[in-house]
Motif scaffolding. Structure first.
Motif, PDB file in Angstrom:
ATOM      1  N   GLU A  60       0.855  -1.189   0.000  1.00 43.05           N
ATOM      2  CA  GLU A  60       0.000   0.000   0.000  1.00 43.05           C
ATOM      3  C   GLU A  60       0.891   1.238   0.000  1.00 43.05           C
ATOM      4  OE1 GLU A  60      -2.697   2.166   3.380  1.00 43.05           O
ATOM      5  OE2 GLU A  60      -3.259   0.103   2.894  1.00 43.05           O
ATOM      6  N   GLY A  61       0.447   2.287  -0.683  1.00 46.31           N
ATOM      7  CA  GLY A  61       1.174   3.543  -0.657  1.00 46.31           C
ATOM      8  C   GLY A  61       2.391   3.540  -1.563  1.00 46.31           C
ATOM      9  N   SER A  62       3.091   4.660  -1.561  1.00 44.43           N
ATOM     10  CA  SER A  62       4.298   4.800  -2.367  1.00 44.43           C
ATOM     11  C   SER A  62       5.215   5.830  -1.730  1.00 44.43           C
ATOM     12  CB  SER A  62       3.948   5.236  -3.806  1.00 44.43           C
ATOM     13  OG  SER A  62       3.283   6.485  -3.792  1.00 44.43           O
ATOM     14  N   GLY A  63       6.470   5.771  -2.096  1.00 48.18           N
ATOM     15  CA  GLY A  63       7.450   6.696  -1.549  1.00 48.18           C
ATOM     16  C   GLY A  63       8.842   6.167  -1.772  1.00 48.18           C
ATOM     17  N   SER A  87      -1.654   2.707   8.073  1.00 44.90           N
ATOM     18  CA  SER A  87      -2.598   3.609   7.409  1.00 44.90           C
ATOM     19  C   SER A  87      -2.224   5.075   7.644  1.00 44.90           C
ATOM     20  CB  SER A  87      -4.025   3.346   7.892  1.00 44.90           C
ATOM     21  OG  SER A  87      -4.146   3.600   9.281  1.00 44.90           O
ATOM     22  N   SER A  90       1.167   5.390   4.915  1.00 46.03           N
ATOM     23  CA  SER A  90       1.163   5.040   3.491  1.00 46.03           C
ATOM     24  C   SER A  90       1.058   6.250   2.570  1.00 46.03           C
ATOM     25  CB  SER A  90       0.022   4.061   3.188  1.00 46.03           C
ATOM     26  OG  SER A  90      -1.231   4.617   3.552  1.00 46.03           O
ATOM     27  N   ASP A  91       0.785   7.427   3.117  1.00 43.74           N
ATOM     28  CA  ASP A  91       0.766   8.624   2.277  1.00 43.74           C
ATOM     29  C   ASP A  91       2.179   9.104   1.953  1.00 43.74           C
ATOM     30  OD1 ASP A  91       1.295   9.315   4.898  1.00 43.74           O
ATOM     31  OD2 ASP A  91       0.314  11.270   4.763  1.00 43.74           O
ATOM     32  N   SER A  92       3.162   8.606   2.700  1.00 46.66           N
ATOM     33  CA  SER A  92       4.547   9.059   2.505  1.00 46.66           C
ATOM     34  C   SER A  92       5.514   7.927   2.149  1.00 46.66           C
ATOM     35  CB  SER A  92       5.060   9.740   3.782  1.00 46.66           C
ATOM     36  OG  SER A  92       4.236  10.835   4.149  1.00 46.66           O
ATOM     37  N   TYR A  93       5.133   6.680   2.455  1.00 47.44           N
ATOM     38  CA  TYR A  93       6.061   5.564   2.269  1.00 47.44           C
ATOM     39  C   TYR A  93       5.360   4.376   1.616  1.00 47.44           C
ATOM     40  CZ  TYR A  93       8.127   8.378   5.986  1.00 47.44           C
ATOM     41  OH  TYR A  93       8.591   9.426   6.731  1.00 47.44           O
ATOM     42  N   ARG A  94       6.163   3.512   1.033  1.00 47.63           N
ATOM     43  CA  ARG A  94       5.624   2.263   0.506  1.00 47.63           C
ATOM     44  C   ARG A  94       5.518   1.275   1.655  1.00 47.63           C
ATOM     45  NH1 ARG A  94       8.075  -1.555  -4.382  1.00 47.63           N
ATOM     46  NH2 ARG A  94       6.089  -2.585  -4.883  1.00 47.63           N
ATOM     47  N   SER A 303       3.681   6.787  14.730  1.00 50.27           N
ATOM     48  CA  SER A 303       3.790   7.288  13.360  1.00 50.27           C
ATOM     49  C   SER A 303       4.529   8.618  13.321  1.00 50.27           C
ATOM     50  CB  SER A 303       2.403   7.431  12.726  1.00 50.27           C
ATOM     51  OG  SER A 303       1.627   8.418  13.393  1.00 50.27           O
ATOM     52  N   LYS A 307       8.185   8.951  11.480  1.00 52.98           N
ATOM     53  CA  LYS A 307       8.408   9.873  10.360  1.00 52.98           C
ATOM     54  C   LYS A 307       9.619  10.762  10.629  1.00 52.98           C
ATOM     55  CE  LYS A 307       3.669  10.086   8.581  1.00 52.98           C
ATOM     56  NZ  LYS A 307       2.473  10.939   8.360  1.00 52.98           N
TER      57      LYS A 307
END
Length: 315
Positions: A60-63, A87, A90-94, A303, A307
């Protein structure tokens, strides 16, 4: 006195019969539900063939950075168990969740479960799924041993380790592996009898999951919790600790989140984390006042700290 004993005997017999009826009812209900829940068991991720068996990999997600989550012993559904945390990331990492054999949607197998084998299979699954390193390994509990072995054997593949109350060799120095076997067999009996349904109640599952996701988690748990693959894996821990001790510590960045230790049953749980980190040049221990599944209790804090930690790797 005889009359009292007679009444007591009848009462105990009645209670025993009620217990038998109750357990039989639970057993039948579980059998019905297992059949009814079959439509819920469509894999949530990708199924990869490893050693002629099916292994589940979820992404899920990408980065630029790839976070690989490795579950603790007996976690029935790693994909859903870690969701509270990934969750938020996943907006910043795979995000990658490996469901080892015996877990989630992966096959239950009867083959040997040394940590060397587990590591080989996990790396092969990632390769076949086209997921390349370097990785940020995020192990929970027992998978901490695999993460360390991974970093020792393949340092180019592991950029950092983020421990989610992960196990370390010194935590097992005085662990009674023989003593836990009867408890494991009792858990297997409870699952087969249907009593696991009480354990996987909505209230006991991660509260961030939807009603449907809890139903899927419960369906998986009531089928595979504490299966033979998982039990064999647990017995391989002593040899894994010896293998780790034979090689130098992997001196890579580590962020070790640690619980209060109460649910682990290990007295030196927190001290083992601090001792391990003290011998590294870039390691930090963050104590959390919560239970063992810290990623379902303190996901917001984890989280945020995670980060910041990953951002520091680029500096």
């Amino acid at each position: 006195m005889k009359r009292v004993l007679k009444h007591l005997g009848k009462s105990l017999l009645a209670l025993f019969l009620l217990l038998i009826v109750f357990l039989f009812a639970v057993f039948l209900y579980n059998k019905i539900m297992v059949k009814k829940e079959e439509p819920l068991l469509n894999p949530l991720g990708q199924i990869i063939e490893v050693d002629n068996h099916a292994m589940s990999i979820y992404t899920e997600g990408s980065g630029e950075k790839t976070l690989v989550f490795l579950s603790g012993s007996g976690t029935a559904s790693p994909i859903l168990d870690f969701k509270s945390l990934y969750s938020l990331l996943s907006d910043s990492y795979r995000i990658v969740v490996i469901e080892k054999f015996g877990y989630g949607f992966s096959d239950i197998i009867e083959e040997e479960r040394s940590f060397a084998t587990i590591l080989r299979q996990d790396r092969e699954a990632l390769a076949k799924a086209g997921i390349t390193g370097p990785y940020i390994l995020c192990p929970h509990s027992m998978s901490g041993l695999e993460a360390i072995l991974w970093a020792q054997a393949y340092p180019d593949e592991v950029e950092a380790i983020v421990g989610l109350d992960m196990s370390l060799p010194r935590a097992y120095d005085h662990f009674n592996f023989d003593g836990i076997v009867p408890l494991q067999k009792l858990a297997v009996f409870a699952r087969d009898l249907g009593l696991a349904r009480f354990y996987y109640s909505d209230a006991a599952l991660p509260q961030t999951l939807s009603k449907e996701e809890k139903a899927i988690y419960r369906a998986i748990g009531c089928r595979i919790a504490m299966n033979e693959t998982v039990l064999n894996e647990g017995q391989a821990i002593p040899e894994a600790c010896k293998a780790i001790d034979r090689a130098p510590k992997p001196d890579i960045p580590m962020l070790l989140f640690v619980s209060d230790g109460k649910e682990t049953g290990i007295d030196n749980w927190i001290d083992a984390q601090k001792e391990y980190a003290s011998g590294l040049s870039d390691a930090k221990v963050i104590e959390l006042n919560c239970g063992h599944y810290i990623h379902t209790f303190k996901q917001e804090q984890i989280s945020k700290e995670l980060k910041q930690f990953l951002e520091s790797l680029n500096q």
